[in-house]
Scaffold this motif. Structure first.
Motif, PDB file in Angstrom:
ATOM      1  N   VAL A 120       4.294  19.847  45.703  1.00 50.69           N
ATOM      2  CA  VAL A 120       4.526  19.505  47.101  1.00 50.69           C
ATOM      3  C   VAL A 120       4.242  20.556  48.061  1.00 50.69           C
ATOM      4  N   ALA A 121       4.045  21.323  47.547  1.00 46.24           N
ATOM      5  CA  ALA A 121       3.542  21.976  48.379  1.00 46.24           C
ATOM      6  C   ALA A 121       1.879  21.296  49.375  1.00 46.24           C
ATOM      7  N   ASP A 122       1.499  21.165  47.906  1.00 45.67           N
ATOM      8  CA  ASP A 122      -0.402  21.003  48.846  1.00 45.67           C
ATOM      9  C   ASP A 122      -0.670  19.692  48.861  1.00 45.67           C
ATOM     10  N   LEU A 123       0.205  18.598  48.641  1.00 47.97           N
ATOM     11  CA  LEU A 123       0.496  17.371  48.353  1.00 47.97           C
ATOM     12  C   LEU A 123       0.076  17.005  50.393  1.00 47.97           C
ATOM     13  N   PRO A 124      -0.744  15.705  50.851  1.00 52.90           N
ATOM     14  CA  PRO A 124      -0.437  15.300  51.722  1.00 52.90           C
ATOM     15  C   PRO A 124      -0.279  14.553  52.653  1.00 52.90           C
ATOM     16  N   VAL A 125       0.834  13.777  51.736  1.00 51.16           N
ATOM     17  CA  VAL A 125       1.925  13.164  52.279  1.00 51.16           C
ATOM     18  C   VAL A 125       3.253  13.581  51.476  1.00 51.16           C
ATOM     19  N   LYS A 126       4.484  14.230  51.909  1.00 51.16           N
ATOM     20  CA  LYS A 126       5.685  14.545  50.520  1.00 51.16           C
ATOM     21  C   LYS A 126       5.878  13.804  50.075  1.00 51.16           C
ATOM     22  N   PRO A 127       6.758  13.665  49.000  1.00 52.58           N
ATOM     23  CA  PRO A 127       8.006  13.074  48.587  1.00 52.58           C
ATOM     24  C   PRO A 127       8.760  12.219  49.589  1.00 52.58           C
ATOM     25  N   PRO A 128       9.183  11.190  49.174  1.00 51.96           N
ATOM     26  CA  PRO A 128      10.684  10.865  50.311  1.00 51.96           C
ATOM     27  C   PRO A 128      11.530  11.700  49.562  1.00 51.96           C
ATOM     28  N   PRO A 129      13.051  11.889  50.368  1.00 52.57           N
ATOM     29  CA  PRO A 129      13.958  12.674  50.153  1.00 52.57           C
ATOM     30  C   PRO A 129      15.000  11.693  49.153  1.00 52.57           C
ATOM     31  N   PRO A 130      15.828  12.576  48.216  1.00 57.01           N
ATOM     32  CA  PRO A 130      16.690  11.761  47.511  1.00 57.01           C
ATOM     33  C   PRO A 130      18.351  11.174  48.707  1.00 57.01           C
ATOM     34  N   LEU A 131      18.791  10.022  48.664  1.00 53.57           N
ATOM     35  CA  LEU A 131      19.494   9.573  49.525  1.00 53.57           C
ATOM     36  C   LEU A 131      21.165   9.623  48.213  1.00 53.57           C
ATOM     37  N   HIS A 132      22.425   9.796  49.200  1.00 54.86           N
ATOM     38  CA  HIS A 132      23.309  10.025  49.105  1.00 54.86           C
ATOM     39  C   HIS A 132      23.419   9.006  48.248  1.00 54.86           C
ATOM     40  N   PRO A 133      24.284   8.953  47.043  1.00 60.99           N
ATOM     41  CA  PRO A 133      24.537   7.564  46.277  1.00 60.99           C
ATOM     42  C   PRO A 133      25.575   6.588  47.801  1.00 60.99           C
ATOM     43  N   GLN A 134      26.322   7.472  48.144  1.00 59.44           N
ATOM     44  CA  GLN A 134      27.535   6.238  49.021  1.00 59.44           C
ATOM     45  C   GLN A 134      27.241   6.018  50.122  1.00 59.44           C
ATOM     46  N   THR A 135      26.871   7.586  50.337  1.00 58.58           N
ATOM     47  CA  THR A 135      25.885   7.020  52.430  1.00 58.58           C
ATOM     48  C   THR A 135      24.886   7.008  52.915  1.00 58.58           C
ATOM     49  N   HIS A 136      23.654   7.046  51.645  1.00 59.63           N
ATOM     50  CA  HIS A 136      22.628   6.015  51.494  1.00 59.63           C
ATOM     51  C   HIS A 136      22.185   7.143  52.469  1.00 59.63           C
ATOM     52  N   GLN A 137      22.120   8.389  53.218  1.00 58.67           N
ATOM     53  CA  GLN A 137      21.821   9.283  53.839  1.00 58.67           C
ATOM     54  C   GLN A 137      21.064  10.515  53.443  1.00 58.67           C
ATOM     55  N   PRO A 138      20.092  10.768  53.956  1.00 52.49           N
ATOM     56  CA  PRO A 138      19.498  11.916  53.289  1.00 52.49           C
ATOM     57  C   PRO A 138      19.735  12.702  53.107  1.00 52.49           C
ATOM     58  N   LEU A 139      20.086  13.694  50.748  1.00 58.40           N
ATOM     59  CA  LEU A 139      20.726  14.069  49.786  1.00 58.40           C
ATOM     60  C   LEU A 139      20.888  15.855  50.941  1.00 58.40           C
ATOM     61  N   ASP A 140      21.806  15.971  50.802  1.00 58.76           N
ATOM     62  CA  ASP A 140      22.215  17.579  51.588  1.00 58.76           C
ATOM     63  C   ASP A 140      22.040  18.711  50.637  1.00 58.76           C
ATOM     64  N   PRO A 141      21.357  19.816  50.138  1.00 63.23           N
ATOM     65  CA  PRO A 141      20.990  20.375  49.021  1.00 63.23           C
ATOM     66  C   PRO A 141      22.645  21.126  48.866  1.00 63.23           C
ATOM     67  N   SER A 142      23.427  21.049  49.507  1.00 62.51           N
ATOM     68  CA  SER A 142      25.176  21.451  49.011  1.00 62.51           C
ATOM     69  C   SER A 142      25.252  19.891  48.676  1.00 62.51           C
ATOM     70  N   ASP A 143      25.020  18.787  48.579  1.00 58.90           N
ATOM     71  CA  ASP A 143      25.491  17.810  47.628  1.00 58.90           C
ATOM     72  C   ASP A 143      25.260  18.207  46.118  1.00 58.90           C
ATOM     73  N   LEU A 144      23.961  19.127  45.970  1.00 55.43           N
ATOM     74  CA  LEU A 144      24.496  19.443  45.030  1.00 55.43           C
ATOM     75  C   LEU A 144      24.868  20.183  43.887  1.00 55.43           C
ATOM     76  N   ALA A 145      25.335  20.845  44.868  1.00 57.11           N
ATOM     77  CA  ALA A 145      26.649  22.415  44.130  1.00 57.11           C
ATOM     78  C   ALA A 145      27.299  21.625  42.790  1.00 57.11           C
ATOM     79  N   PRO A 146      27.926  21.102  42.836  1.00 59.47           N
ATOM     80  CA  PRO A 146      29.359  20.468  41.187  1.00 59.47           C
ATOM     81  C   PRO A 146      28.061  20.265  40.552  1.00 59.47           C
ATOM     82  N   LEU A 147      26.483  20.654  40.505  1.00 59.05           N
ATOM     83  CA  LEU A 147      26.028  20.092  39.064  1.00 59.05           C
ATOM     84  C   LEU A 147      25.530  21.012  38.823  1.00 59.05           C
TER      85      LEU A 147
END
Length: 491
Positions: free
Chosen positions: A61-88
C-alpha cells in the motif's frame, strides 16, 4: 459438465540435479552436521550462498500510486473506523490492517518460530523444463516444508502470537481445504490458545486427515455449515445437503467471535494484515534469485483469497514500481470459481451471512456457493481487496483453468520434480506450463517464477479420482452466478 480430459503418457525426465538456493536454519545444522551436508548437496548449494529470514514484512500500500478504497461499515456504509474491528482482532493486527507504513517489524518471537522451516527453498524445475522441451527457466518457491505443509503458518504464527500477547484465550476461524485450519491449530498450540475451526463441509468429507491434523494440535473442528451457529442453522434449513463454502464458514466463525468477549477471530487470507505477513515469501525469493543472478519475467500464483499470490508477488511489484525489474504478474483461479475473470468489482460482504465489513473487491456475490472442486482453498466468492485493487490498476492479469488440466500438470510436475502438489498450486503449475510451452514456440528463454504453496499428501483422494478418470470439469452456472451477483449490495 465435461468429461475428464484424456491423459497422455508422461515421459520421464533425465537425471539432472535440480538447482535450488536454501539456507538450513542454524539450529538444525548444529543438530546434525552429516544430515545438513547431505541435504545441502541434494538441494544444490554449490554456491554456498546464505539467505536470511526477513526481519520485516512489506506493505505494498505504501508504494501504490492510488490507495485502495476503504472498507465500509455494514450498517452505515461509511468508512470503517479501526475501532469497529476490535470485537474481532487484537489492537496490533488492526493497526497492521490499516497502516500505510512500508515495512513492519517482525517480532523476535515470531522469527524464532519461523526458523523451524524458513527460509524455504527456491528450486529450479530442470527436469520439468526438459520434459516440456522449453528454453524457459522455471523456478518455484516451495512453501510445503512448514509443519502444516503450506504457506499458511507465515500468518498463523504472528496472528496467534499477537492474540496471546493481548491476553486472548480463544481463537476461531474457518478453513477450506484445511491448510489454514491446520496452520492456526499448530500456531495456537505453541502459544497456549484454544482453537476452534469451521471447515467447509465438502473438504471436511474429502480430507479427513486434515481434520485429524487440526485435532492433533488441539483444535476443535466443525463441518460447515453446522448446527453450532445461527448462520449455520439458517443455511442448513434452506439446504440440508449444502456442501458449504468459505463464505459460510467465515460467517460461523465471525458470529462466535462477535458474541463472545473472550474470543477473537483469525482469517487465513483476504485481509491486508494477512497478505502483509505472507510477504516473507517474496522477500526471501528476491534474495535467492539475486544470488543466482536471475530476475523473473513472469510471476505466477494461484488465487483463492489472494494471500499466497500476494505474498510472493508484492515484493516483486515493489521492485517493478521502482524500475529495478519488469516482470509480468499472473493470478490463476479455478474455472468453477472465477472471481477475478468473471466477477464484478464492487463492495460486498466477505462472508455469506453479511456479518463482515463491506470490502471493495472482485466478487461473485457473497451468496455464491462454488461447486465442490478439489482445490477447496480456492472456493471463495471474493478476492483480497488489495489484490483486486492492483488488478484494477492493471498491474497484473488473471486466468481461470479447469481442474482436469491442473491435475494433468500436477502429474507432470510430480513425475519430474518429485513433489506431489496440493490441488491449489496445480493451477499455478498449469499456467507455468502454458507459459513454458509458449516459450518453446517463440524461442524465448524467459524466467518463470511460480508459487508452490503446499504439498498434496492429504489430497491423494483427489489424485485417485483423476487417475481413475472419474474427475470432471465443473463450471459456474450462469443462472446461479446471475442470482448471486444480483444480491451484491448497491453502494
Amino acid at each position: 459438465m465435461a468429461a475428464a480430459a484424456v491423459r497422455p503418457a508422461l515421459p520421464q525426465a533425465g537425471p539432472e540435479h535440480r538447482a535450488s538456493l536454501l539456507c538450513t536454519p542454524k539450529h538444525r545444522v548444529a543438530a546434525s552436521g552429516r544430515r545438513s551436508l547431505s541435504f545441502a548437496a541434494r538441494a544444490g548449494l554449490s554456491s554456498g550462498a546464505k539467505v536470511s529470514i526477513p526481519k520485516q514484512w512489506y506493505n505494498l500500500v505504501a508504494d501504490l500510486p492510488v490507495k485502495p478504497p476503504p472498507p465500509l461499515h455494514p450498517q452505515t456504509h461509511q468508512p470503517l473506523d479501526p475501532s469497529d474491528l476490535a470485537p474481532l482482532f487484537p489492537d496490533e493486527l488492526i493497526r497492521q490492517e490499516v497502516t500505510d507504513e512500508r515495512f513492519v517489524d517482525i517480532p523476535e518471537e515470531v522469527v524464532d518460530v519461523y526458523e523451524l522451516w524458513r527460509p524455504t527453498p527456491l528450486i529450479r524445475a530442470r527436469r520439468l523444463e526438459k520434459l516440456l522441451g522449453t528454453p524457459a527457466k522455471i523456478y518455484y518457491k516451495y512453501e510445503g516444508t512448514s509443519p502444516a505443509g503450506s504457506h499458511k503458518p507465515n500468518t498463523a504464527v504472528p496472528q496467534a502470537w499477537y492474540n496471546a500477547a493481548a491476553g486472548v484465550k480463544n481463537v476461531v476461524t474457518e478453513t477450506g481445504a484445511g491448510q489454514w485450519g491446520s496452520a492456526l491449530s499448530f500456531a495456537s498450540s505453541l502459544f497456549g490458545l484454544n482453537c476452534e475451526v469451521w471447515q467447509v463441509r465438502a473438504s471436511f468429507d474429502q480430507k479427513p486427515y486434515r481434520r485429524l491434523m487440526m485435532e492433533t494440535w488441539g483444535a476443535k473442528v466443525h463441518p460447515s455449515p453446522s448446527e453450532a451457529t445461527a448462520a449455520g442453522r439458517g443455511i442448513l434449513a434452506a439446504d440440508p445437503a449444502s456442501p458449504g463454502s468459505l463464505g459460510i464458514a467465515i460467517s460461523e466463525a465471525v458470529e462466535v467471535a462477535a458474541t463472545n468477549a473472550d474470543t477473537k477471530y483469525c482469517l487465513g487470507s483476504v485481509l491486508n494484515h494477512v497478505l502483509l505477513h505472507q510477504t516473507v515469501i517474496g522477500e526471501e525469493c528476491l534474495e535467492q534469485l539475486a544470488a543466482l543472478g536471475e530476475a523473473p519475467d513472469v510471476v505466477i500464483g494461484c488465487t483463492g483469497g489472494g494471500s499466497n499470490f500476494g505474498g510472493l508477488a508484492f515484493p516483486f511489484m515493489r521492485e517493478k514500481l521502482a524500475g529495478r525489474m519488469s516482470p509480468e504478474f499472473r493470478a490463476v483461479e479455478p474455472a468453477a470459481c472465477p472471481t477475478l475473470t468473471k466477477g464484478v468489482y464492487a463492495y460486498d460482504f466477505g462472508d455469506t451471512a453479511g456479518l463482515t465489513p463491506l470490502m471493495k473487491m472482485h466478487t461473485l456475490g457473497h451468496g455464491f456457493v462454488p461447486d465442490p472442486i478439489h482445490a477447496g482453498g480456492l472456493r471463495y466468492h471474493g478476492m483480497a481487496p488489495l489484490i483486486s485493487h492492483v488488478y484494477e490498476l492493471g498491474f497484473m492479469d488473471a486466468v481461470a483453468i479447469q481442474q482436469t488440466e491442473c491435475f494433468q500438470a500436477a502429474l507432470q510436475f510430480a513425475r519430474t520434480e518429485g513433489i506431489i502438489p496440493a490441488p491449489e498450486p496445480t493451477h499455478a503449475i498449469a499456467a507455468a506450463i502454458r507459459e513454458a510451452l509458449e516459450c518453446k514456440k517463440t524461442g524465448e528463454a524467459k524466467v518463470i517464477l511460480m508459487a508452490m504453496c503446499g504439498h498434496g499428501h492429504f489430497d491423494l483422494a483427489a489424485y485417485e479420482k483423476y487417475l481413475r478418470g472419474d474427475m470432471v470439469d465443473l463450471s459456474h452456472p450462469a443462472d446461479k452466478l446471475e442470482a448471486s451477483l444480483a444480491a451484491v449490495p448497491k453502494i
